[in-house]
Design an enzyme around this catalytic site. Structure first.
Site, PDB file in Angstrom:
ATOM      1  N   THR A   1      34.296  49.137  -7.074  1.00  0.00           N
ATOM      2  CA  THR A   1      34.480  49.891  -6.175  1.00  0.00           C
ATOM      3  C   THR A   1      34.385  48.753  -4.962  1.00  0.00           C
ATOM      4  O   THR A   1      34.562  47.636  -5.198  1.00  0.00           O
ATOM      5  CB  THR A   1      33.289  50.714  -5.956  1.00  0.00           C
ATOM      6  OG1 THR A   1      33.095  51.658  -7.164  1.00  0.00           O
ATOM      7  CG2 THR A   1      33.161  51.397  -4.580  1.00  0.00           C
TER       8      THR A   1
ATOM      9  N   THR B   1      36.940  53.510  -3.905  1.00  0.00           N
ATOM     10  CA  THR B   1      36.927  53.444  -5.344  1.00  0.00           C
ATOM     11  C   THR B   1      38.279  53.846  -5.939  1.00  0.00           C
ATOM     12  O   THR B   1      38.827  54.910  -5.486  1.00  0.00           O
ATOM     13  CB  THR B   1      35.711  53.935  -5.881  1.00  0.00           C
ATOM     14  OG1 THR B   1      35.576  53.098  -7.428  1.00  0.00           O
ATOM     15  CG2 THR B   1      35.444  55.343  -6.184  1.00  0.00           C
TER      16      THR B   1
ATOM     17  N   ASP C   1      33.451  60.043 -13.663  1.00  0.00           N
ATOM     18  CA  ASP C   1      32.156  60.191 -13.105  1.00  0.00           C
ATOM     19  C   ASP C   1      31.424  61.565 -13.180  1.00  0.00           C
ATOM     20  O   ASP C   1      30.294  61.764 -12.651  1.00  0.00           O
ATOM     21  CB  ASP C   1      32.337  59.852 -11.595  1.00  0.00           C
ATOM     22  CG  ASP C   1      32.103  58.005 -11.139  1.00  0.00           C
ATOM     23  OD1 ASP C   1      31.788  57.558 -12.341  1.00  0.00           O
ATOM     24  OD2 ASP C   1      32.590  57.817 -10.297  1.00  0.00           O
TER      25      ASP C   1
ATOM     26  N   GLY D   1      28.875  50.741  -9.136  1.00  0.00           N
ATOM     27  CA  GLY D   1      28.675  52.059  -9.864  1.00  0.00           C
ATOM     28  C   GLY D   1      27.104  52.441  -9.592  1.00  0.00           C
ATOM     29  O   GLY D   1      26.410  52.459  -8.406  1.00  0.00           O
TER      30      GLY D   1
ATOM     31  N   ASN E   1      37.173  53.946  -9.111  1.00  0.00           N
ATOM     32  CA  ASN E   1      36.230  54.139 -10.588  1.00  0.00           C
ATOM     33  C   ASN E   1      36.174  52.630 -11.103  1.00  0.00           C
ATOM     34  O   ASN E   1      35.630  51.677 -10.652  1.00  0.00           O
ATOM     35  CB  ASN E   1      36.545  55.173 -11.153  1.00  0.00           C
ATOM     36  CG  ASN E   1      35.164  55.529 -12.193  1.00  0.00           C
ATOM     37  OD1 ASN E   1      34.099  54.948 -11.823  1.00  0.00           O
ATOM     38  ND2 ASN E   1      35.385  56.071 -13.274  1.00  0.00           N
TER      39      ASN E   1
END
Ligand code: GLY
Length: 562
Positions: free
Chosen positions: A372, A390, A414, A465, A392
């Protein structure tokens, strides 16, 4: 006139960088500052500030520039969050998180026996949510910008068309996913050198991306969510088993949300509300930790690490159980960030490490990709933007939209793909973050602004994350409890515990043998030695009355001030 202005700007840039140049000291700026993971993007943001643009203008320009110069996470094919403080005391957030397409249902990533199929949620077109970044940046500008939109996006268009010179950091990043790029023709065409690896000093041209950014410049939202760009996305998604439709794109809109607010030792905190868990988790952790004299415990002492880890176990257990998209799930955010609740949690913490089952009986797979990017901005008017965006995974699902030149996100991963029953690791997730059409997936992004006497003093955030929350927390503690300058606060080693797994991850050299033994005696277990986060922050230096900025030595970004 334009050339004259550009020359003046460049001379000013060089002058100020000599005057306030980066060294081991933080970068300094009298008027304003931009810190991002890309030197190109930071310089573009700074030019907007020097032109008289406000922090939102600079954030929009930096955001578009990152989609060109930092394609692993800077994006137009993904999403993110802005947390904004205005000089008049107003505060807001813009949520441009991706949304689940309308055609999904909660079991799309399970086989007929109910087994979780991570390749579907992490790879290919099935992993993509509806991108939010173009709509979010356009919305931010329309509501809060001051310069013409064209002036904010044009530098990114020029960068894409004229090319960026690949640094060592950029090449290492690109080549880390080289074999993935080879699988997709448009990705191979742009992000490899005719099928070979890029080398440091090569120029990366992105002409298709330049054209897409021009559509956005000329047609705003319709330049991405309708017409040619939308057609390319939908056609390629459908041909490859994805869920995205024209209606998904046309219906996408960002949401302005009230920030989550807290206090810590007299400072005010504003951060991102759900669907990010970041703000709630940060404030919940700070509320518990306010009950300890952390300075007296000593930075990185075994007691310091113990009490932070024990606090975090409660925070992450609550995150797993209660956090999700507030438009779909009744998130008890007010309770989680209340001082009364944190006192209850504080009273449960003792001298011994608790096992996860003693904190909560549920279990949860908290794995999130650490890729990110964050950027922090202040302007001369007293406005500040803390922005985290982001795709991911690093470079999202690695798929460049053929003909449009940008990479798609794999943000669907997510979501909790299998709430309520154990996955392959014996872990389960909560219904709060289950997959539903139109829902936003839970995030850990923690773009944060800390204020004193109603003025911003710290603008901070990080990728990582689930480790974003602990990274931001530790930089905040370093600045507020220990009085560190922003560079030191970001440089120093970090540790991480997220309730499950039952172990402390940590950076090299942070934990001495002695401290480790003490922690082991208290019942702690240790996980991997790893790098945690890449914070990009700005701190007000109260003594010298100057902004100070720092990029994380774990990355290759740049802080620039004027
Ligand atoms: N995909 C990482 C996050 O949203 O936190």
């Amino acid at each position: 006139m334009r050339t004259f202005f550009k020359t003046i700007t460049l001379v000013a840039l060089i002058y100020f960088q000599i005057l306030f140049g980066a060294s081991k000291d933080p970068v300094r700026g009298v008027n304003g500052m931009v810190v991002s993971a890309s030197d190109y993007a930071s310089e573009i943001g700074l030019q907007i500030l020097m032109k008289g643009g406000n922090a939102v203008d600079a954030a929009v320009a930096t955001g578009f520039a990152l989609s060109v110069s930092y394609p692993s996470a800077g994006n137009i094919g993904g999403g993110g969050f802005f947390v904004i403080h205005f000089s008049d005391g107003k505060q807001t957030t813009i949520d441009f998180r991706e949304k689940a397409p309308a055609a999904v249902h909660k079991d799309i990533y399970l086989d007929s026996d109910g087994n979780f199929l991570p390749d579907l949620s992490q790879k290919g077109w099935t992993s993509s949510g509806v991108p939010g970044s173009p709509a979010g940046l356009i919305f931010a500008h329309e509501k809060y910008g001051s310069l013409p939109f064209e002036e904010l996006i044009q530098p990114a268009i020029d960068l894409a068309r004229n090319g960026i010179i690949l640094s060592y950091g950029a090449v290492s990043s690109l080549n880390s996913v080289y074999t993935e790029f080879l699988k997709y023709p448009a990705s191979k065409m742009i992000f490899t050198k005719n099928g070979a690896k890029y080398s440091e000093g090569d120029t990366l041209f992105q002409t298709d991306l330049a054209k897409t950014l021009e559509f956005i410049r000329d047609l705003k939202k319709d330049g991405f969510y309708k017409g040619k760009t939308a057609d390319l996305i939908v056609k390629q998604s459908m041909e490859n088993g994805g869920y995205l439709t024209k209606e998904d794109l046309e219906n996408y809109s960002p949401v302005e949300r009230v920030p989550v607010r807290g206090t810590y030792r007299g400072y005010d905190i504003i951060s991102m509300a759900p669907p990010s868990s970041g703000g709630v988790a940060l404030i919940e952790a700070l509320n518990i930790l306010e009950n300890y004299d952390l300075k007296k415990l000593g930075w990185a002492s075994s007691s310091y690490i113990h009490y932070i880890v024990e606090s975090l176990k409660h925070v992450y257990a609550d995150r797993a159980e209660y956090l999700g998209d507030p438009d779909f799930f009744d998130v008890p955010a007010d309770k989680l960030i209340s001082k009364t609740y944190s006192k209850e949690l504080f009273n449960l913490i003792d001298e011994k490490a608790k096992r996860p089952s003693e904190i909560s009986r549920s279990t949860f797979n908290l794995y999130e990709s650490p890729q990110t990017t964050h950027y922090s901005i202040v302007d001369k008017f007293g406005n500040a933007v803390s922005a985290t965006v982001t795709l991911n995974s690093s470079y999202g699902n690695k798929i460049v939209v053929d003909g449009a030149g940008f990479i798609m996100n794999n943000e669907m991963d997510d979501f909790s793909s299998k709430p309520g029953s154990p996955n392959q690791f014996g872990l389960i997730g909560s219904a709060a973050n289950s997959i539903e059409p139109g829902k936003r997936m839970l995030s850990s992004m923690t773009p944060t602004i800390i204020l004193q006497n109603l003025k911003p003093v710290l603008i901070i955030g990080s990728p990582g994350g689930s480790t974003i929350i602990t990274t931001v927390l530790q930089v905040v503690l370093n600045c507020l409890d220990f009085g560190m300058d922003i560079q030191t606060a970001i440089d120093l080693g970090r540790f991480h515990n997220q309730w499950l797994p039952d172990s402390i991850d940590y950076e090299d050299f942070l934990i001495s043998e002695d401290v480790r033994n003490n922690l082991t005696n208290r019942g702690h277990k240790f996980g991997s030695k790893t790098s945690l986060g890449r914070a990009e922050g700005i701190l007000w230096d109260r003594k010298n009355k100057i902004w100070t900025g720092a990029t994380d030595p774990r990355g290759y970004g740049k802080a620039v001030g004027y």
